[in-house]
Structure formats: structure tokens, C-alpha cells
Design a protein around this motif. Structure first.
Motif, mmCIF file in Angstrom:
data_model
loop_
_atom_site.group_PDB
_atom_site.id
_atom_site.type_symbol
_atom_site.label_atom_id
_atom_site.label_comp_id
_atom_site.label_asym_id
_atom_site.label_seq_id
_atom_site.Cartn_x
_atom_site.Cartn_y
_atom_site.Cartn_z
ATOM 1 N N ARG A 17 45.544 -36.323 65.792
ATOM 2 C CA ARG A 17 46.459 -35.424 64.775
ATOM 3 C C ARG A 17 47.266 -36.379 63.999
ATOM 4 N NH1 ARG A 17 49.971 -32.593 67.204
ATOM 5 N NH2 ARG A 17 50.315 -30.995 65.328
ATOM 6 N N LEU A 18 48.050 -37.375 65.003
ATOM 7 C CA LEU A 18 48.997 -38.410 64.661
ATOM 8 C C LEU A 18 48.198 -39.424 63.729
ATOM 9 C CD1 LEU A 18 51.083 -39.183 67.653
ATOM 10 C CD2 LEU A 18 51.729 -37.767 66.049
ATOM 11 N N ALA A 19 47.065 -39.663 64.153
ATOM 12 C CA ALA A 19 46.088 -40.833 63.158
ATOM 13 C C ALA A 19 45.917 -40.208 62.018
ATOM 14 C CB ALA A 19 44.787 -41.184 64.176
ATOM 15 N N LYS A 20 45.376 -39.149 61.873
ATOM 16 C CA LYS A 20 45.282 -38.290 60.473
ATOM 17 C C LYS A 20 46.380 -38.570 59.425
ATOM 18 C CE LYS A 20 43.403 -34.224 58.149
ATOM 19 N NZ LYS A 20 43.211 -32.929 58.516
ATOM 20 N N SER A 21 47.698 -38.176 60.205
ATOM 21 C CA SER A 21 48.861 -38.174 59.262
ATOM 22 C C SER A 21 49.494 -39.722 59.101
ATOM 23 C CB SER A 21 50.226 -37.541 60.076
ATOM 24 O OG SER A 21 49.684 -36.156 60.411
ATOM 25 N N ALA A 22 48.972 -40.338 60.062
ATOM 26 C CA ALA A 22 49.485 -41.843 59.691
ATOM 27 C C ALA A 22 48.535 -42.427 58.438
ATOM 28 C CB ALA A 22 49.280 -42.878 60.891
ATOM 29 N N ILE A 23 47.339 -42.107 58.465
ATOM 30 C CA ILE A 23 46.360 -42.686 57.625
ATOM 31 C C ILE A 23 46.833 -42.179 56.153
ATOM 32 C CG2 ILE A 23 43.894 -42.554 56.723
ATOM 33 C CD1 ILE A 23 43.032 -42.681 59.598
ATOM 34 N N GLN A 24 47.154 -40.856 56.033
ATOM 35 C CA GLN A 24 47.809 -40.393 54.945
ATOM 36 C C GLN A 24 49.194 -40.626 54.352
ATOM 37 O OE1 GLN A 24 46.910 -36.391 55.594
ATOM 38 N NE2 GLN A 24 44.641 -36.466 55.180
ATOM 39 N N ARG A 25 49.884 -41.566 55.332
ATOM 40 C CA ARG A 25 51.237 -41.678 55.110
ATOM 41 C C ARG A 25 51.762 -42.375 53.896
ATOM 42 N NH1 ARG A 25 49.140 -45.771 57.850
ATOM 43 N NH2 ARG A 25 49.735 -48.037 57.443
ATOM 44 N N GLN A 26 52.710 -41.995 53.209
ATOM 45 C CA GLN A 26 53.503 -42.705 52.164
ATOM 46 C C GLN A 26 54.865 -43.440 52.365
ATOM 47 O OE1 GLN A 26 51.795 -42.819 49.218
ATOM 48 N NE2 GLN A 26 50.221 -41.552 49.839
ATOM 49 N N THR A 27 54.675 -44.410 52.328
ATOM 50 C CA THR A 27 55.945 -45.407 52.599
ATOM 51 C C THR A 27 56.775 -45.642 51.199
ATOM 52 O OG1 THR A 27 54.699 -46.152 54.370
ATOM 53 C CG2 THR A 27 57.044 -47.489 53.810
ATOM 54 N N SER A 28 58.134 -45.146 51.361
ATOM 55 C CA SER A 28 58.996 -45.542 50.097
ATOM 56 C C SER A 28 59.373 -47.094 50.076
ATOM 57 C CB SER A 28 60.271 -44.706 50.298
ATOM 58 O OG SER A 28 61.046 -45.405 50.949
ATOM 59 N N ASN A 29 59.272 -47.580 48.622
ATOM 60 C CA ASN A 29 59.754 -48.729 48.576
ATOM 61 C C ASN A 29 61.090 -49.231 49.271
ATOM 62 O OD1 ASN A 29 57.727 -49.143 46.764
ATOM 63 N ND2 ASN A 29 58.986 -48.701 44.869
ATOM 64 N N GLU A 30 62.116 -48.365 49.287
ATOM 65 C CA GLU A 30 62.976 -48.650 50.196
ATOM 66 C C GLU A 30 62.978 -48.991 51.513
ATOM 67 O OE1 GLU A 30 67.586 -46.649 51.293
ATOM 68 O OE2 GLU A 30 66.134 -45.669 49.948
ATOM 69 N N GLU A 31 62.031 -48.084 52.124
ATOM 70 C CA GLU A 31 61.682 -48.359 53.596
ATOM 71 C C GLU A 31 60.812 -49.466 53.857
ATOM 72 O OE1 GLU A 31 60.670 -43.777 55.485
ATOM 73 O OE2 GLU A 31 59.352 -44.740 53.649
#
Length: 538
Positions: free
Chosen positions: A78-92
Motif C-alpha cells: 500500500r505504501l509502495a504504490k503511493s510512493a511510486i505515484q508520489r509527486q514532489t514539489s519543487n520547493e520540497e
């Protein structure tokens, strides 16, 4: 377990079938050959089934085979699926890669009046160092200080053959001897080898009988006075003293300031790797900062071609991950890594063979061990940690590790999260790696060098490499992430945790674990905590 078993059977049976063959003969011949092929495939499949049943039933002592069969690709799906689809902002991303601010401390560089070489040496001091590269590194630093305490001449330390990796690399194979001697010429007299009159003093000489010149009773964390009382008389009588074992044989507490400074000088200035290790390390660093474009990847020699361009400025950022997840660590931890009953039994058998079952962790349940942070992070769990901290899937990640328990199938979970992950083999040709091939200490030296030049360093689990890198990078005020093992163990036990909840907890739990200076406490190593012994307040 049976689902894993059936899946393994299907996989193995599939692997046993030969690839299809296309013939240009007559149709009748093709039909005959196809019939024979089907019959052979069925027999091969039956053989593989029987062989697999045999291994699972009788071969509990083979963790490599069983882990490859049972190790899941994603245990925290469950965590892995979300991690693969993650979106990281330029600020982060920008905040993550921002270097540490000045923390009010700087390396101490002042000299001390006591740092002078005595006019007359009391004799020669030999030390024999066991362990891996980083344990030996700390022993070398202590050896210089012991020679200083005794007003003696230090013989270049001898490195014992590592019983685990069977590496016979010498000091001269790893470190630049001339630089070492020259950097310390005003502090301690150092020679590459003994004069002829003492040529008999070898490890073989001390290995066959009790010798009066050998000191083998040095206690762990011995004081300076212990050496003056117990080793000085031997030097005065024989002109030489050989200390073995020597690892961790000098205290960190109640030592004169000038001796602590000398320790720091050896570790952070005198110990430099031999040129070919630095050259290979520089090549890997260049290739990480300036990855080749798709147009350049056609040639087999593209890596060397790109490196030869030697860009003058700019370049991308990269992180180094030291992934310590080998078979010994997995077995000794007594934790459950999701490989099923077969893997757990195999690891238990391995513990019995190697340590006679005397492993304290075996008394606790997997849940108790994880809650206490006593389970090493798997490649998947390290990947989830990095993803939660803000590393995106465009991160240039260098994997510094030896053999990973579970093989590529476990590493593939990490690679799914970070497809641009590299290592020595992917970045350098076999010809370029020829001088370090099969040499665990030299391989570790390259990883150490690259790690010291990375923008961020992450160590998956505590150990000598972790301790050495944390200390060295703290000394240079470089960002270094130390996983909060207890927190992560508890988070991974919670199977209902959502990705936002997991990420929030990870970020909060690691705010002060990214290279912030921590002052050394009594009994702690200055090689891990260099302030205040090696650093001064600016």
C-alpha cells in the motif's frame, strides 16, 4: 506459504523450458521436433517441481536459495504504490538538497606544543588490525596515538586477512603511505618496515608460540597510563612491542587534548586513499553529476567518453545510500523479512551454525524487535523512507553496499522507487574495476570516497561504515541522514497507515537527524562524534 510455493513452482517450471526453435525444414519434421520438445519440457518441469519440494523440505540451511524463492517484491504494497505515484514539489526538492547551514563549529587546525617528535625513540611499535576497512581505519588512528604516548616509532600497521570477505589487502594497497608518513612527520616517527635486526617480528612468529614481545592483554578502551605501565617496559627490554589484538584498545575519555587532536589529524587528514581508488572514485562522481544523454548511451564506452569531457562547472546533485543488508545481519537480527516460514527456518539454522544459537534477539518477537528499532531496514523500507523525505524518482542515487541478502529481487523494490539508481558496476567498466575486483576493502574504499563527495549520505543501518561516514561528514558539515530505526519499525508495523500519515511521521521524526552536530558523550567514539574533540566553536 503455499501461495509463495505455487508461484515459485510456476516460475521455475517456466524457466526450465527451452526457447522456441524455428526450423526451415518440412512440416512433418517440425511437428515431430515440436512433440519431442513438449515431452522434454514436461519432464523438465516435473524434475524442477520435485527439486523444489526437496529444497523446501530438507534445505533449511540454504537462505540464499530460499530467500530468492520467497522474498516478496513489495512487503508494504500500500505504501509502495503511493510512493511510486508520489509527486514532489519543487520547493520540497530544493529544501531537501539545500546544504547545511553553518552550525557554529569548524575543524580544529591549531598545533600543540606537545606535537613534536622525540629526539630518541624508545623502540618500535607494531599493531595487527582485524575487522573491515572502517574498523581498521579507527585502529590505525589509535595506533598513531599509542606510539605518541610511548615515544616510540610506529611501523605501518598490518591488516589481518578478513575472515568473512577473505580480503588480504594491505595498508599500502588501500592508503597512500607516503602521504600518511609526511602528514604526521611532525607528530610521530613512522617507518614502512622494520630494520633487519627486527625482521623476525612477524604475525607468523607470534602465531606459533608465546613471545615476550607480544602484548595481547590490552583491555578494551585501555587508558594512556595502561600503555605506559605495561608496554613501555617491553620496549625498554627488547626495543620492540607487537600489540595484538588492538581494535578498540584505546579509551576516548580522560585523554590529553593534544592526543585527541592527533587522533583527529590522522583520521581526517593523514589517511588518504591510494591514487587509483581516488581516480576511480572521481570518475564515478563525474558520471553521477553529469549523466550521459540518450544519444551518448549507444556506445559501449560512453561512460569513459563522458568522463573524459571533464565538465568545468555545474552538475547535478546525487545521494549515496549505504545499504547494509547482508545475510549475517539478517540472521543475527532474528527479524522476519517476509520470506515465509522457509526463510525464517533457514535463518534460524544459520544462527545455530554461526553463533551456536546465542543471539539475544532470538528471545523477542518480531514486533518487539521492530518497535525497539532492532531490525535492519530492507531495501524496500529504505526506499520508502527516502521517498517520504522528498527524494523523487529523478534522484541520482548511488548504492554503496556489498552483497544484499535476497539478491536482485529485494533490490528491485528499491529500484522501482528510484529507477536512476547506480552502483560501481553500472557506472564503470570491468576494466576500470579490475584493480578492486574481489577486494572487499578496496570496494569499500571506493564507496567511502564517493560517499564523502555526495550531496547527501544515507546509511540504512548502524555499523562501522555508518559511524565513520557520520563522523567524517559531521567534521566537514555535510548533510547526512540517520534513519530513526525505532520510529520506522513502529510505522512499518502499522498496516493501516496511509501514505500522507506515513510521510508526515517520517519528516517530523527526521528533522534533527540530517547532520546536526551532536557533542560527544562519555564512552562515545570521537570518530563518530568529532565535536568537541576535533572541532572548535567558531
Amino acid at each position: 506459504m503455499f501461495s509463495h510455493f505455487n508461484e515459485s513452482i510456476r516460475c521455475l517450471a517456466g524457466l526450465s523450458q527451452k526457447p522456441k526453435i524455428h526450423y526451415s525444414n518440412k512440416k512433418k519434421r517440425r511437428s515431430s521436433m515440436s512433440g519431442n520438445h513438449r515431452g522434454g519440457g514436461a519432464m523438465a518441469g516435473l524434475f524442477v517441481v520435485l527439486l523444489t519440494v526437496y529444497f523446501i523440505t530438507f534445505s533449511h540451511a540454504s537462505p540464499t536459495i530460499l530467500s530468492d524463492l520467497n522474498a516478496p517484491k513489495f512487503r508494504h504494497s500500500r505504501l509502495a504504490k503511493s510512493a511510486i505515484q508520489r509527486q514532489t514539489s519543487n520547493e520540497e526538492v530544493s529544501q531537501l538538497w539545500t546544504p547545511l547551514e553553518h552550525q557554529g563549529w569548524k575543524p580544529c587546525s591549531e598545533s600543540d606544543a606537545a606535537s613534536t617528535v622525540p629526539e630518541k625513540s624508545e623502540g618500535y611499535v607494531q599493531v595487527f588490525l582485524d575487522g573491515g576497512l572502517n574498523q581498521q581505519r579507527m585502529g590505525i588512528c589509535d595506533a598513531v596515538v599509542v606510539a605518541k604516548i610511548l615515544n616510540a616509532t610506529l611501523v605501518i600497521p598490518q591488516l589481518e586477512v578478513n575472515p568473512v570477505w577473505q580480503d588480504s589487502s594491505s595498508f599500502e594497497d588501500i592508503f597512500d603511505v607516503d602521504h600518511f608518513i609526511n602528514a604526521l612527520k611532525d607528530d610521530v616517527a613512522i617507518v614502512k618496515e622494520l630494520p633487519d635486526e627486527f625482521s623476525w617480528s612477524t604475525r607468523e612468529y607470534y602465531g606459533v608460540a608465546i613471545r615476550p614481545t607480544r602484548i595481547k592483554t590490552a583491555p578494551v578502551h585501555a587508558s594512556a597510563n595502561w600503555y605506559l605501565e605495561n608496554v613501555s617496559p617491553v620496549l625498554q627490554s627488547y626495543g620492540i612491542a607487537a600489540i595484538a589484538p588492538f581494535s578498540h584498545r584505546l579509551t576516548f575519555d580522560n585523554m590529553p587534548k593534544y592526543l585527541q587532536h592527533l587522533r583527529c589529524k590522522v583520521n581526517f587528514q593523514a589517511l588518504a586513499f591510494v591514487p587509483h581508488i581516488r581516480q576511480l572514485g572521481d570518475a564515478l562522481i563525474t558520471r553521477l553529476r553529469f549523466p550521459p544523454s540518450e544519444d551518448n548511451m549507444v556506445s559501449n564506452n560512453y561512460l569513459r567518453e563522458v568522463t573524459d569531457l571533464k565538465p568545468k562547472q555545474g552538475g547535478g546533485k546525487f545521494a549515496v545510500l549505504h545499504l547494509r543488508f547482508d545475510k549475517d545481519m539478517a540472521a543475527h537480527s532474528a527479524c522476519d523479512f517476509g520470506g515465509g516460514k522457509a526463510e525464517n527456518l533457514a535463518l534460524a539454522k544459520y544462527r545455530q551454525v554461526i553463533w551456536g544459537g546465542r543471539v539475544i534477539n532470538s528471545q523477542f518477537t518480531d514486533e518487539e524487535l521492530r518497535s525497539q528499532g532492532r531490525c535492519p531496514l530492507t531495501p524496500e523500507e529504505v526506499g520508502l523512507l527516502l521517498a517520504a523525505l522528498g527524494f523523487d524518482n529523478n534522484t541520482r542515487l548511488y548504492l554503496a553496499s556489498h552483497k544484499v541478502y535476497g539478491g536482485e529481487r529485494r533490490v528491485s523494490a528499491l529500484r522501482s522507487l528510484f529507477p536512476l539508481m547506480e552502483d560501481k558496476k553500472s557506472l564503470a567498466s570491468s576494466e576500470e574495476r579490475a584493480l578492486i575486483k574481489g577486494k572487499a576493502s578496496l570496494l569499500a574504499a571506493v564507496d567511502y570516497y564517493v560517499g564523502m563527495h555526495s550531496d547527501i549520505f544515507v546509511s540504512a543501518s548502524p555499523g562501522n561504515m555508518h559511524n565513520a561516514m557520520v563522523g567524517h561528514r559531521t567534521y566537514n558539515n555535510m548533510k547526512t541522514i540517520r534513519p530513526n530505526m525505532a520510529l520506522l519499525g513502529q510505522l512499518f508495523l502499522n498496516k493501516t497507515l496511509t501514505w500522507p500519515e506515513f510521510q508526515e511521521s517520517v519528516i517530523e521524526g527526521h528533522q534533527n537527524r540530517q547532520g546536526q552536530i551532536r557533542l560527544r558523550k562519555p564512552k562515545q567514539s570521537l570518530y563518530t562524534y568529532p565535536a568537541p574533540d576535533c572541532m572548535c566553536q567558531a
